[in-house]
Design a protein around this motif. Sequence first.
Motif, PDB file in Angstrom:
ATOM      1  N   TYR A 139      59.707  69.127  27.631  1.00 37.86           N
ATOM      2  CA  TYR A 139      60.246  70.260  28.380  1.00 37.86           C
ATOM      3  C   TYR A 139      61.384  70.916  27.603  1.00 37.86           C
ATOM      4  O   TYR A 139      61.434  72.128  27.451  1.00 37.86           O
ATOM      5  N   CYS A 140      62.296  70.094  27.105  1.00 40.58           N
ATOM      6  CA  CYS A 140      63.435  70.600  26.335  1.00 40.58           C
ATOM      7  C   CYS A 140      62.950  71.378  25.123  1.00 40.58           C
ATOM      8  O   CYS A 140      63.400  72.500  24.868  1.00 40.58           O
ATOM      9  N   GLN A 141      62.040  70.801  24.382  1.00 44.34           N
ATOM     10  CA  GLN A 141      61.573  71.452  23.164  1.00 44.34           C
ATOM     11  C   GLN A 141      60.834  72.749  23.474  1.00 44.34           C
ATOM     12  O   GLN A 141      60.965  73.731  22.741  1.00 44.34           O
ATOM     13  N   GLY A 142      60.106  72.783  24.583  1.00 38.94           N
ATOM     14  CA  GLY A 142      59.448  74.023  24.995  1.00 38.94           C
ATOM     15  C   GLY A 142      60.456  75.088  25.375  1.00 38.94           C
ATOM     16  O   GLY A 142      60.299  76.267  25.027  1.00 38.94           O
ATOM     17  N   PHE A 143      61.509  74.685  26.084  1.00 36.85           N
ATOM     18  CA  PHE A 143      62.557  75.615  26.494  1.00 36.85           C
ATOM     19  C   PHE A 143      63.242  76.207  25.268  1.00 36.85           C
ATOM     20  O   PHE A 143      63.418  77.426  25.158  1.00 36.85           O
ATOM     21  N   LEU A 144      63.613  75.344  24.323  1.00 42.68           N
ATOM     22  CA  LEU A 144      64.290  75.805  23.116  1.00 42.68           C
ATOM     23  C   LEU A 144      63.378  76.674  22.257  1.00 42.68           C
ATOM     24  O   LEU A 144      63.824  77.671  21.681  1.00 42.68           O
ATOM     25  N   THR A 145      62.108  76.319  22.169  1.00 42.26           N
ATOM     26  CA  THR A 145      61.152  77.113  21.392  1.00 42.26           C
ATOM     27  C   THR A 145      61.008  78.507  21.989  1.00 42.26           C
ATOM     28  O   THR A 145      61.033  79.506  21.264  1.00 42.26           O
ATOM     29  N   SER A 146      60.885  78.586  23.307  1.00 44.41           N
ATOM     30  CA  SER A 146      60.772  79.894  23.968  1.00 44.41           C
ATOM     31  C   SER A 146      62.024  80.737  23.739  1.00 44.41           C
ATOM     32  O   SER A 146      61.934  81.938  23.475  1.00 44.41           O
ATOM     33  N   PHE A 147      63.174  80.104  23.844  1.00 47.32           N
ATOM     34  CA  PHE A 147      64.441  80.795  23.596  1.00 47.32           C
ATOM     35  C   PHE A 147      64.472  81.356  22.171  1.00 47.32           C
ATOM     36  O   PHE A 147      64.828  82.507  21.948  1.00 47.32           O
ATOM     37  N   GLY A 148      64.092  80.528  21.201  1.00 47.57           N
ATOM     38  CA  GLY A 148      64.076  80.960  19.804  1.00 47.57           C
ATOM     39  C   GLY A 148      63.079  82.080  19.551  1.00 47.57           C
ATOM     40  O   GLY A 148      63.371  83.029  18.813  1.00 47.57           O
TER      41      GLY A 148
END
Length: 126
Positions: free
Chosen positions: A55-64
């Motif tokens: 979840y964290c990595q998906g959130f950060l990827t979307s933000f980036g």
Amino acid sequence: MTRIAAALFTCAALAWQPAAAQNVAPIGDAQTAGALGAVCDPAWGGVPRLEAIAYCQGFLTSFGQYHALLHPRGAPPFFCLPTPGPTIAQSGVAYAAWARANPQHADEPALQGLLRWARATYPCPR
């Protein structure tokens, strides 16, 4: 043989479950900067830990990706990553550490906290 493998898989999956899994807030409830920090560096183990990290990595990827879409269209960047940039896993752990070190921002929206972290960690040259 298939039954033995299935039984072993089931036992292993049950053994991975943390004893206090019932006390863990749902991962999708990471609406604040502090909650996202906890999800990016979860204290629990087993499958819930893997889900939290994903979840964290998906959130950060979307933000980036959103930031990357804004930048080429003429908007000044909010932050400037080095080349090569950090891995998504490194970013998640670094954000979690920032969230713990900055509890004054814990109740802000998760996206706002993430932007604060990115600007502090990867400032753009003047």
